[in-house]
Motif scaffolding. Sequence first.
Motif, PDB file in Angstrom:
ATOM      1  N   THR A  28     -65.249  29.536  17.102  1.00  0.00           N
ATOM      2  CA  THR A  28     -64.643  28.580  17.727  1.00  0.00           C
ATOM      3  C   THR A  28     -63.429  28.928  18.142  1.00  0.00           C
ATOM      4  N   GLU A  29     -62.591  29.604  17.424  1.00  0.00           N
ATOM      5  CA  GLU A  29     -61.303  30.066  17.638  1.00  0.00           C
ATOM      6  C   GLU A  29     -60.908  30.463  19.120  1.00  0.00           C
ATOM      7  N   THR A  79     -71.701  23.645  17.369  1.00  0.00           N
ATOM      8  CA  THR A  79     -70.887  24.689  17.220  1.00  0.00           C
ATOM      9  C   THR A  79     -71.630  25.714  16.022  1.00  0.00           C
ATOM     10  N   ARG A 128     -58.272  19.392  13.478  1.00  0.00           N
ATOM     11  CA  ARG A 128     -59.553  20.287  13.500  1.00  0.00           C
ATOM     12  C   ARG A 128     -60.363  19.577  12.433  1.00  0.00           C
ATOM     13  N   ASP A 175     -64.862  21.118  15.554  1.00  0.00           N
ATOM     14  CA  ASP A 175     -65.158  22.842  15.264  1.00  0.00           C
ATOM     15  C   ASP A 175     -66.314  22.987  14.253  1.00  0.00           C
ATOM     16  N   ASP A 183     -65.272  29.896  12.352  1.00  0.00           N
ATOM     17  CA  ASP A 183     -63.958  29.969  12.848  1.00  0.00           C
ATOM     18  C   ASP A 183     -63.788  31.027  13.628  1.00  0.00           C
ATOM     19  N   GLU A 184     -64.397  32.363  13.420  1.00  0.00           N
ATOM     20  CA  GLU A 184     -64.317  33.321  14.352  1.00  0.00           C
ATOM     21  C   GLU A 184     -65.035  32.993  15.726  1.00  0.00           C
ATOM     22  N   THR A 218     -62.866  21.028  10.507  1.00  0.00           N
ATOM     23  CA  THR A 218     -63.082  21.695   9.231  1.00  0.00           C
ATOM     24  C   THR A 218     -61.585  21.636   8.492  1.00  0.00           C
ATOM     25  N   ARG A 219     -60.647  21.213   8.905  1.00  0.00           N
ATOM     26  CA  ARG A 219     -59.337  21.235   8.121  1.00  0.00           C
ATOM     27  C   ARG A 219     -59.055  19.757   7.345  1.00  0.00           C
TER      28      ARG A 219
END
Length: 462
Positions: free
Chosen positions: A89-90, A74, A113, A69, A86-87, A115-116
């Motif tokens: 890719t969600e 992306t 993910r 992500d 986030d907005e 980013t996490r």
Amino acid sequence: MIRFYNTYTRRKEAFRPLVEPEVGLYTCGPTVYDFAHIGNFRAYLWEDLLRRYLKARGFRVIQVMNITDVDDKTIRGANAARLGLDEYTEPYIRAFFEDLNTLGVERAEHYPRATRHIPEMVALILRLLETGHAYRSKGSVYFRLDSFPEYGRLASLDREGMIANFRVDSDEYEKTDVRDFVLWKAVKEGEPYWDTPLGRGRPGWHIECSAMSMKYLGESFDIHTGGADNIFPHHENEIAQSEAASGKRFVHTWMHCAHLVVNGEKMSKSKGNFYTLRDLLQQGHDPQSIRYLLVSQHYRKPINFTLEGITWAGSNLNRLGDCARRLEVPSGTGTNDVLAELARRTRRSFYEALDDDLNSAAALGFVFELVREINAAADRSELPTESAEELKQLLGEVSAIFGLRLGATVALNRDVEDLVRRREELRKTRKFSEADAIRDELLHRGIVLEDTPTGVRWKKRV
């Protein structure tokens, strides 16, 4: 003996997990900048077949599928849409899991993910810096290619022809651009960033999979899969950075599926042959037929995807479903020795084919030979109950491994069942015109009736 073709060694090898009966399996997942297309699902479905087969062979599978992500794609998409990462890719992440459900793909144990998992990536890069395998330049960090002599083995690259001491910042590049690759990208205007011991910036694409696979499966694990397009540079770079950091063999078996083309051409939006799963569903195609088409051919052979191919797959599914239905109405008692022996031979051949590098095409070929004999026996009223139960069990194993809902492909709802019974009553009272009207109505609904000496047979029209 299970044997898989290992891309790293370029030969089939006996498969034995590092810690039996557990198999650590890492499968390259989606980059969530758009809806997944049918080529992506070729990979996801054969990986699902691999997972189901290993479980059927008694292994406990721990599967990890990453979700990318944050990467060049992306970020470009989020900036174009004027949305946060986030907005942006969600919705594509949600759509990905909806598509997996539609195709009957079993869920992996972990879907990390990128980013996490920034701290894990930073820790891995710091290890590479400490050991001299990486270096800093203008706020970014690069892997030092000449520090890893094994680089290029997976993709069969010619080390003598490699270009040394040049750097590449892009996530994806051509095979001729073999250079020091980026691990950490310095902050740029308009890009998301993280404050870390490496400075402000974001990870390169390749470090993501190494960090996440090592977190959930350890520094050395059993199987890593992906499409053939992942071999270079992505998987080659994964090996280099992972093994340079740990000093251990990163992956023991590398497996890659061949490309998918559409109507004999590379899939492209400009050519009008670009399909997402949702495109195909909107055209009325059955997801089980799509699944069958993509898993029925050997994973290392290219697939020429056509709409006619989906129809062919649906026809084969109907044959399997029709056979399963006939086993629900056995004729006679005891056992049919010929069928019993054929069932044993088919089971043995079916598993031997899958043991041989997951040869799904050969495995299904043996199943359809059995289906032909089952139908012939049923036509002769020589399908006794005991034999039918054994054959049902075998078809159940086939269905579970290939992820096919054979009952669902030929299921009738209660209203249709009532119409079939009503038609039979009308025929018995010689009201043929009314019975024919019901047949026509069922045909309009896609249900084909076949009147045979042993009763009415029905199946879905392809």
